[in-house]
Design an enzyme around this catalytic site. Structure first.
Site, PDB file in Angstrom:
ATOM      1  N   GLY A  15       1.167  -1.085   0.107  1.00  0.00           N
ATOM      2  CA  GLY A  15       0.079  -0.019   0.058  1.00  0.00           C
ATOM      3  C   GLY A  15       0.649   1.984   0.077  1.00  0.00           C
ATOM      4  O   GLY A  15       2.191   1.158  -0.130  1.00  0.00           O
ATOM      5  N   ASP A  58       0.375  -8.491   1.239  1.00  0.00           N
ATOM      6  CA  ASP A  58      -1.399  -7.465   0.894  1.00  0.00           C
ATOM      7  C   ASP A  58      -1.498  -8.646   0.238  1.00  0.00           C
ATOM      8  O   ASP A  58      -1.522  -9.166  -0.862  1.00  0.00           O
ATOM      9  CB  ASP A  58       0.072  -6.590  -0.204  1.00  0.00           C
ATOM     10  CG  ASP A  58      -1.184  -5.489  -0.245  1.00  0.00           C
ATOM     11  OD1 ASP A  58      -1.991  -5.774  -0.337  1.00  0.00           O
ATOM     12  OD2 ASP A  58      -0.480  -4.359   0.904  1.00  0.00           O
ATOM     13  N   GLY A  91      -3.792  -2.308  -2.900  1.00  0.00           N
ATOM     14  CA  GLY A  91      -2.509  -1.798  -3.059  1.00  0.00           C
ATOM     15  C   GLY A  91      -1.425  -1.997  -4.350  1.00  0.00           C
ATOM     16  O   GLY A  91      -3.036  -2.206  -5.057  1.00  0.00           O
ATOM     17  N   VAL A 118      -4.896 -11.077   4.980  1.00  0.00           N
ATOM     18  CA  VAL A 118      -4.416 -11.159   6.497  1.00  0.00           C
ATOM     19  C   VAL A 118      -5.193 -12.083   7.247  1.00  0.00           C
ATOM     20  O   VAL A 118      -5.295 -11.738   8.593  1.00  0.00           O
ATOM     21  CB  VAL A 118      -3.314 -10.319   6.221  1.00  0.00           C
ATOM     22  CG1 VAL A 118      -2.641 -10.168   6.235  1.00  0.00           C
ATOM     23  CG2 VAL A 118      -4.014  -9.329   6.462  1.00  0.00           C
ATOM     24  N   LEU A 147      -0.244  -2.933   8.842  1.00  0.00           N
ATOM     25  CA  LEU A 147      -1.543  -1.951   7.843  1.00  0.00           C
ATOM     26  C   LEU A 147      -2.344  -2.522   7.027  1.00  0.00           C
ATOM     27  O   LEU A 147      -2.992  -1.761   6.807  1.00  0.00           O
ATOM     28  CB  LEU A 147       0.219  -1.381   7.007  1.00  0.00           C
ATOM     29  CG  LEU A 147       0.705   0.248   8.005  1.00  0.00           C
ATOM     30  CD1 LEU A 147       1.746  -0.936   9.109  1.00  0.00           C
ATOM     31  CD2 LEU A 147       1.995   0.743   7.029  1.00  0.00           C
ATOM     32  N   GLY A 175      -2.066 -12.877  16.525  1.00  0.00           N
ATOM     33  CA  GLY A 175      -1.824 -14.404  16.589  1.00  0.00           C
ATOM     34  C   GLY A 175      -0.415 -14.930  16.032  1.00  0.00           C
ATOM     35  O   GLY A 175       0.304 -15.993  16.393  1.00  0.00           O
ATOM     36  N   TYR A 203     -15.364   1.561   8.728  1.00  0.00           N
ATOM     37  CA  TYR A 203     -13.969   1.340   9.476  1.00  0.00           C
ATOM     38  C   TYR A 203     -13.339   2.361  11.281  1.00  0.00           C
ATOM     39  O   TYR A 203     -12.638   1.127  10.934  1.00  0.00           O
ATOM     40  CB  TYR A 203     -13.031   2.789   8.945  1.00  0.00           C
ATOM     41  CG  TYR A 203     -11.820   3.147   8.172  1.00  0.00           C
ATOM     42  CD1 TYR A 203     -10.992   2.384   7.508  1.00  0.00           C
ATOM     43  CD2 TYR A 203     -10.977   4.350   8.894  1.00  0.00           C
ATOM     44  CE1 TYR A 203      -9.304   2.892   7.557  1.00  0.00           C
ATOM     45  CE2 TYR A 203     -10.433   4.602   8.794  1.00  0.00           C
ATOM     46  CZ  TYR A 203      -9.603   4.480   8.440  1.00  0.00           C
ATOM     47  OH  TYR A 203      -7.941   4.043   8.180  1.00  0.00           O
ATOM     48  N   TYR A 205      -4.820  -8.823  23.306  1.00  0.00           N
ATOM     49  CA  TYR A 205      -3.369  -9.159  23.634  1.00  0.00           C
ATOM     50  C   TYR A 205      -2.147  -9.103  24.890  1.00  0.00           C
ATOM     51  O   TYR A 205      -1.721 -10.086  25.239  1.00  0.00           O
ATOM     52  CB  TYR A 205      -2.993  -8.951  21.821  1.00  0.00           C
ATOM     53  CG  TYR A 205      -3.292 -10.616  21.493  1.00  0.00           C
ATOM     54  CD1 TYR A 205      -5.149 -11.001  21.259  1.00  0.00           C
ATOM     55  CD2 TYR A 205      -2.808 -11.909  20.577  1.00  0.00           C
ATOM     56  CE1 TYR A 205      -5.365 -11.748  20.782  1.00  0.00           C
ATOM     57  CE2 TYR A 205      -3.514 -12.985  20.011  1.00  0.00           C
ATOM     58  CZ  TYR A 205      -5.497 -13.347  20.071  1.00  0.00           C
ATOM     59  OH  TYR A 205      -5.430 -14.046  19.152  1.00  0.00           O
TER      60      TYR A 205
HETATM   61  P1  NAD Z   1      -3.542   1.698   1.254  1.00  0.00           P
HETATM   62  O1  NAD Z   1      -4.904   1.762   0.697  1.00  0.00           O
HETATM   63  O2  NAD Z   1      -2.533   2.276   0.594  1.00  0.00           O
HETATM   64  O3  NAD Z   1      -2.463   0.630   1.934  1.00  0.00           O
HETATM   65  C1  NAD Z   1      -3.616  -0.144   2.425  1.00  0.00           C
HETATM   66  C2  NAD Z   1      -3.023  -1.427   2.228  1.00  0.00           C
HETATM   67  O4  NAD Z   1      -3.824  -2.559   2.502  1.00  0.00           O
HETATM   68  C3  NAD Z   1      -3.119  -1.957   0.973  1.00  0.00           C
HETATM   69  O5  NAD Z   1      -2.125  -2.379  -0.292  1.00  0.00           O
HETATM   70  C4  NAD Z   1      -4.144  -3.126   1.066  1.00  0.00           C
HETATM   71  O6  NAD Z   1      -4.172  -4.238  -0.650  1.00  0.00           O
HETATM   72  C5  NAD Z   1      -3.802  -3.922   1.893  1.00  0.00           C
HETATM   73  N1  NAD Z   1      -4.925  -4.830   2.479  1.00  0.00           N
HETATM   74  C6  NAD Z   1      -6.393  -4.606   2.292  1.00  0.00           C
HETATM   75  N2  NAD Z   1      -6.806  -5.576   3.124  1.00  0.00           N
HETATM   76  C7  NAD Z   1      -5.925  -6.880   2.992  1.00  0.00           C
HETATM   77  C8  NAD Z   1      -5.996  -7.920   3.640  1.00  0.00           C
HETATM   78  N3  NAD Z   1      -7.872  -8.879   4.346  1.00  0.00           N
HETATM   79  N4  NAD Z   1      -5.094  -8.441   3.341  1.00  0.00           N
HETATM   80  C9  NAD Z   1      -3.774  -8.394   2.655  1.00  0.00           C
HETATM   81  N5  NAD Z   1      -3.607  -7.263   2.534  1.00  0.00           N
HETATM   82  C10 NAD Z   1      -4.736  -5.942   2.521  1.00  0.00           C
HETATM   83  O7  NAD Z   1      -4.240   2.878   2.431  1.00  0.00           O
HETATM   84  P2  NAD Z   1      -2.290   3.641   3.118  1.00  0.00           P
HETATM   85  O8  NAD Z   1      -3.004   5.399   3.242  1.00  0.00           O
HETATM   86  O9  NAD Z   1      -1.495   3.093   3.053  1.00  0.00           O
HETATM   87  O10 NAD Z   1      -2.919   3.025   5.131  1.00  0.00           O
HETATM   88  C11 NAD Z   1      -2.174   2.133   5.212  1.00  0.00           C
HETATM   89  C12 NAD Z   1      -3.017   1.940   7.301  1.00  0.00           C
HETATM   90  O11 NAD Z   1      -2.932   3.383   7.686  1.00  0.00           O
HETATM   91  C13 NAD Z   1      -4.383   1.040   7.213  1.00  0.00           C
HETATM   92  O12 NAD Z   1      -4.322   0.704   7.618  1.00  0.00           O
HETATM   93  C14 NAD Z   1      -5.240   2.712   7.007  1.00  0.00           C
HETATM   94  O13 NAD Z   1      -5.585   2.345   7.981  1.00  0.00           O
HETATM   95  C15 NAD Z   1      -3.674   3.515   8.497  1.00  0.00           C
HETATM   96  N6  NAD Z   1      -3.908   4.528   7.649  1.00  0.00           N
HETATM   97  C16 NAD Z   1      -3.444   5.743   7.451  1.00  0.00           C
HETATM   98  C17 NAD Z   1      -3.852   6.681   6.854  1.00  0.00           C
HETATM   99  C18 NAD Z   1      -3.619   7.804   5.666  1.00  0.00           C
HETATM  100  O14 NAD Z   1      -3.697   8.850   6.127  1.00  0.00           O
HETATM  101  N7  NAD Z   1      -2.828   6.954   4.814  1.00  0.00           N
HETATM  102  C19 NAD Z   1      -4.624   7.985   8.100  1.00  0.00           C
HETATM  103  C20 NAD Z   1      -5.263   6.849   8.937  1.00  0.00           C
HETATM  104  C21 NAD Z   1      -4.708   5.735   9.443  1.00  0.00           C
END
Ligand code: NAD
Ligand code: UDP
Length: 311
Positions: free
Chosen positions: A10, A31, A36, A57, A73, A102, A145, A159
């Site tokens: 991502g 991922d 992503g 995951v 993430l 886990g 979310y 945990y």
């Molecule tokens: P993003 O969508 O670019 O990245 C998230 C990644 O998780 C993607 O590559 C997606 O394919 C992968 N993913 C989703 N579900 C999955 C699954 N079940 N199994 C495996 N992979 C999975 O978003 P981002 O902005 O890079 O966010 C990354 C993390 O940071 C997230 O958890 C998000 O909630 C958190 N976050 C981001 C922001 C921001 O402003 N960018 C703000 C708050 C929190």
């Protein structure tokens, strides 16, 4: 250290992989590419310290050998994903966090949860300190979310308390930078791509709602410092400089030289009115504060979007 990064393909995850590799760690990125792209990690192909595994995951995670750290993430993160991927978001926040915890438990690894400012919902306390419990509509469009991340925090603490896992919780505020999807739907990629096409920027509502924007390198620095610290309670990481969305639109138009101005569209339901992190805790316990001013980060992001769009 040998470190697993869920969501490693991502936007944030790929920058984190780069940083961990630069620190000399070995990285395994997991991922399922739902939001992503392998484009984000293509430059790491052939790096002997890096491995990518296509994996959802929410399913059992098997990793051979030792693991010292797990950064969790994985989760869609853009509001445009909330109505289209609500079940996937809830599953990865709940089942995915359970599986990642886990893995950490099985390997005796340290675990970091990427949580969010969205746990504060549409906040009644401003700026938001970690002690604020939030104001979330559980059945609204953002509830999938927000509640998934709130569950993930509760599970992480369970945990920690029951299995004595070494855990960290980072509450990330709006972060932007290169590698965001062009059609990500969040305000930064929307405005930049509209500006580069010479179109008016779509300001939702009257644009008086505020956000505080963090450049991705600042976030990754805070995330790494938190991981290396011994602080298991949540820590906000975000840039406390607050802008109205209208001010932000004007800045994007000025940085890109876009003359098309703005157009107003309806405000999405439950859109938080104000958001700004209280980062006193990050300053105190991590010695962290953001280093990249918005205009500078924006220029770098615009340059990367120009390359990606071919303009
Ligand atoms: P993003 O969508 O670019 O990245 C998230 C990644 O998780 C993607 O590559 C997606 O394919 C992968 N993913 C989703 N579900 C999955 C699954 N079940 N199994 C495996 N992979 C999975 O978003 P981002 O902005 O890079 O966010 C990354 C993390 O940071 C997230 O958890 C998000 O909630 C958190 N976050 C981001 C922001 C921001 O402003 N960018 C703000 C708050 C929190
Ligand atoms: N927004 C906007 N125009 C857009 C996209 C978003 O005015 O094209 C607004 C949105 O309503 C919100 C703010 O910008 O008030 C930040 O939205 P984003 O989707 O980036 O993330 P959020 O902070 O709402 O999770």
């Amino acid at each position: 250290m040998r470190i697993v990064v869920t969501g490693g393909a991502g936007f944030v995850g790929s920058h984190l992989c780069d940083r961990l590799l630069a620190e000399g760690h070995t990285v395994i990125a997991l991922d399922n590419l739902i939001t992503g792209s392998t484009d984000n990690i293509a430059h790491l192909a052939g790096n002997k310290s890096f491995q990518f595994i296509y994996q959802d995951v929410t399913e059992y995670i098997y990793i051979a050998g030792e693991v010292d750290g797990v950064f969790h993430l994985a989760s869609p993160a853009s509001p445009i994903d909330f109505p289209t991927l609500p079940i996937q978001i809830m599953k990865v926040g709940a089942l995915g966090t359970h599986k990642a915890l886990g893995l950490a438990k099985a390997k005796g690894a340290r675990f970091l949860l990427a949580s969010t400012s969205e746990v504060y919902g549409d906040p009644e306390v401003h700026p938001q300190p970690e002690t604020y419990w939030g104001h979330v509509n559980p059945i609204g469009p953002r509830g999938v979310y927000d509640e998934a991340k709130r569950f993930a925090e509760a599970m992480t603490m369970a945990y920690h308390r029951i299995h004595k896992i070494d855990t960290r919780i980072i509450r990330i505020f709006n972060t932007y930078g290169p590698r965001m999807r062009i059609k990500d739907g969040r305000v930064v990629p929307n405005f930049i791509s509209q500006a580069l096409r010479g179109e008016p920027l779509t300001v939702y509502g009257d644009g008086s709602q505020t956000r505080s924007f963090t450049f991705v390198s600042d976030l990754v620095e805070g995330m790494y410092r938190l991981f290396m610290s011994d602080v298991f309670t949540p820590v906000n990481i975000g840039n406390p400089n607050e802008y109205s969305i209208l001010q932000f639109a004007e800045m994007v138009n000025s940085v890109t030289g876009n003359k098309a101005g703005v157009t107003f569209e309806p405000l999405p339901k439950d859109d938080p009115k104000r958001r700004r992190p209280d980062i006193s805790k990050a300053r105190r316990v991590l010695g962290w504060e953001p280093a990249v001013p918005l205009e500078k980060g924006l220029k770098q992001t615009v340059a990367s979007f120009r390359r990606a769009i071919g303009m």
